[in-house]
Design a protein around this motif. Structure first.
Motif, mmCIF file in Angstrom:
data_model
loop_
_atom_site.group_PDB
_atom_site.id
_atom_site.type_symbol
_atom_site.label_atom_id
_atom_site.label_comp_id
_atom_site.label_asym_id
_atom_site.label_seq_id
_atom_site.Cartn_x
_atom_site.Cartn_y
_atom_site.Cartn_z
ATOM 1 N N GLY A 139 32.117 -24.229 40.687
ATOM 2 C CA GLY A 139 31.337 -24.886 39.644
ATOM 3 C C GLY A 139 32.077 -24.749 38.322
ATOM 4 N N PRO A 140 31.485 -25.210 37.235
ATOM 5 C CA PRO A 140 32.159 -25.101 35.936
ATOM 6 C C PRO A 140 32.352 -23.635 35.521
ATOM 7 N N ASP A 141 33.431 -23.385 34.837
ATOM 8 C CA ASP A 141 33.717 -22.062 34.260
ATOM 9 C C ASP A 141 33.721 -20.946 35.300
ATOM 10 N N CYS A 142 34.614 -21.032 36.268
ATOM 11 C CA CYS A 142 34.755 -19.973 37.272
ATOM 12 C C CYS A 142 35.220 -18.699 36.569
ATOM 13 N N ALA A 143 34.387 -17.667 36.622
ATOM 14 C CA ALA A 143 34.706 -16.404 35.944
ATOM 15 C C ALA A 143 34.406 -15.246 36.904
ATOM 16 N N ALA A 144 33.720 -14.221 36.427
ATOM 17 C CA ALA A 144 33.526 -12.981 37.183
ATOM 18 C C ALA A 144 32.762 -13.188 38.493
ATOM 19 N N GLN A 145 31.608 -13.843 38.446
ATOM 20 C CA GLN A 145 30.798 -14.037 39.655
ATOM 21 C C GLN A 145 31.529 -14.911 40.667
ATOM 22 N N CYS A 146 32.125 -15.966 40.198
ATOM 23 C CA CYS A 146 32.901 -16.866 41.044
ATOM 24 C C CYS A 146 34.042 -16.101 41.709
ATOM 25 N N PHE A 147 34.781 -15.325 40.927
ATOM 26 C CA PHE A 147 35.913 -14.563 41.457
ATOM 27 C C PHE A 147 35.438 -13.529 42.466
ATOM 28 N N GLU A 148 34.285 -12.908 42.214
ATOM 29 C CA GLU A 148 33.732 -11.915 43.147
ATOM 30 C C GLU A 148 33.416 -12.568 44.498
ATOM 31 N N THR A 149 32.840 -13.761 44.477
ATOM 32 C CA THR A 149 32.545 -14.479 45.722
ATOM 33 C C THR A 149 33.829 -14.842 46.450
ATOM 34 N N LEU A 150 34.822 -15.328 45.719
ATOM 35 C CA LEU A 150 36.108 -15.681 46.330
ATOM 36 C C LEU A 150 36.791 -14.462 46.946
ATOM 37 N N THR A 151 36.701 -13.322 46.277
ATOM 38 C CA THR A 151 37.259 -12.086 46.811
ATOM 39 C C THR A 151 36.516 -11.676 48.074
ATOM 40 N N GLY A 152 35.193 -11.829 48.070
ATOM 41 C CA GLY A 152 34.398 -11.525 49.262
ATOM 42 C C GLY A 152 34.776 -12.402 50.440
ATOM 43 N N ILE A 153 35.040 -13.677 50.175
ATOM 44 C CA ILE A 153 35.456 -14.594 51.242
ATOM 45 C C ILE A 153 36.821 -14.177 51.794
ATOM 46 N N ALA A 154 37.744 -13.816 50.908
ATOM 47 C CA ALA A 154 39.069 -13.371 51.363
ATOM 48 C C ALA A 154 38.943 -12.105 52.210
ATOM 49 N N LYS A 155 38.054 -11.190 51.824
ATOM 50 C CA LYS A 155 37.823 -9.977 52.616
ATOM 51 C C LYS A 155 37.215 -10.337 53.970
ATOM 52 N N ALA A 156 36.299 -11.306 53.976
ATOM 53 C CA ALA A 156 35.688 -11.738 55.238
ATOM 54 C C ALA A 156 36.752 -12.304 56.176
ATOM 55 N N ARG A 157 37.701 -13.032 55.629
ATOM 56 C CA ARG A 157 38.796 -13.575 56.446
ATOM 57 C C ARG A 157 39.596 -12.433 57.076
ATOM 58 N N VAL A 158 39.871 -11.393 56.303
ATOM 59 C CA VAL A 158 40.605 -10.239 56.822
ATOM 60 C C VAL A 158 39.800 -9.566 57.936
ATOM 61 N N MET A 159 38.475 -9.576 57.820
ATOM 62 C CA MET A 159 37.621 -8.944 58.829
ATOM 63 C C MET A 159 37.585 -9.728 60.146
ATOM 64 N N LEU A 160 38.164 -10.907 60.158
ATOM 65 C CA LEU A 160 38.281 -11.640 61.421
ATOM 66 C C LEU A 160 39.343 -11.007 62.318
ATOM 67 N N ASN A 161 40.028 -9.992 61.793
ATOM 68 C CA ASN A 161 41.057 -9.245 62.516
ATOM 69 C C ASN A 161 42.132 -10.157 63.074
ATOM 70 N N ARG A 162 42.321 -10.141 64.380
ATOM 71 C CA ARG A 162 43.421 -10.900 64.988
ATOM 72 C C ARG A 162 43.230 -12.406 64.865
ATOM 73 N N ASN A 163 42.033 -12.853 64.525
ATOM 74 C CA ASN A 163 41.771 -14.290 64.374
ATOM 75 C C ASN A 163 41.894 -14.778 62.933
ATOM 76 N N GLN A 164 42.276 -13.907 62.002
ATOM 77 C CA GLN A 164 42.335 -14.328 60.603
ATOM 78 C C GLN A 164 43.369 -15.422 60.369
ATOM 79 N N SER A 165 44.389 -15.492 61.206
ATOM 80 C CA SER A 165 45.385 -16.550 61.041
ATOM 81 C C SER A 165 44.823 -17.918 61.456
ATOM 82 N N ARG A 166 43.662 -17.929 62.087
ATOM 83 C CA ARG A 166 43.045 -19.183 62.509
ATOM 84 C C ARG A 166 42.146 -19.778 61.422
ATOM 85 N N LEU A 167 42.156 -19.188 60.224
ATOM 86 C CA LEU A 167 41.358 -19.689 59.101
ATOM 87 C C LEU A 167 42.242 -19.821 57.874
ATOM 88 N N ARG A 168 42.265 -21.023 57.306
ATOM 89 C CA ARG A 168 42.997 -21.273 56.063
ATOM 90 C C ARG A 168 41.977 -21.344 54.923
#
Length: 190
Positions: free
Chosen positions: A86-115
């Motif tokens: 949304g407009p003005d991506c700042a702290a909350q936006c970045f926190e959600t994006l970081t959470g998504i990146a962590k979720a991708r890592v939690m896919l373990n061996r399947n993380q390469s199957r998500l871009r």
């Protein structure tokens, strides 16, 4: 040999029928529920995108920061998770994006199957922008075909999960919970 008592035979047959019914009843109920369309535990956390959209067929163009176009179909079958800021991506936006990146890592061996694809203006803070580029490809929707999914709330993110053939599966509107997104990703990315 003594003749069997007809009342005792009826009683034992009735008992046998009741035992069979006890074992058959759950299967009959499950069959009826399945036939009626109800499936337990298959509800996702995202909203299905209806009518279904295929970004390859729509020729949806995403231009990346290096000037290349985003390939919806990759060299190997991989899902794409699009984060729409949304407009003005700042702290909350970045926190959600970081959470998504962590979720991708939690896919373990399947993380390469998500871009991970980020569309919108990245956070203004250079440190956050550099941290994002570790996990996210940054781009923009050239023709604005994804505008309906972009949140209007400042400092928020919505997400769209896209199958490897370019079909959009689910929309996660602004304010979604990342653990719910992770549960959905674990179900589809195997």
């Amino acid at each position: 040999m003594k003749a069997a008592d007809p009342a005792a035979v009826r009683k034992s047959r009735m008992f046998l029928l009741l035992v069979a019914l006890v074992f058959a009843a759950p299967m009959l109920v499950a069959g009826l529920l399945s036939w009626s369309g109800w499936q337990p535990g298959v509800k996702g956390n995202g909203h299905p995108i209806l009518p279904q959209r295929n970004f390859v067929a729509e020729q949806l163009q995403v231009r990346l920061g290096d000037g290349t176009s985003w390939p919806w179909r990759d060299s190997e079958p991989r899902f794409t998770l699009i984060a729409l800021a949304g407009p003005d991506c700042a702290a909350q936006c970045f926190e959600t994006l970081t959470g998504i990146a962590k979720a991708r890592v939690m896919l373990n061996r399947n993380q390469s199957r998500l871009r991970l694809l980020y569309l919108g203006t990245p956070p203004a803070d250079p440190g956050r922008r550099a941290a994002m580029q570790t996990y996210w490809k940054l781009g923009r929707d050239i023709d604005g075909k994804l505008a309906a999914y972009v949140p209007a709330t400042p400092d928020s993110v919505s997400a769209v999960l896209v199958e490897s053939n370019g079909t959009a599966l689910s929309l996660y509107p602004a304010g979604f919970e990342v653990p719910g997104l992770l549960r959905d990703m674990v179900k589809v990315i195997r």
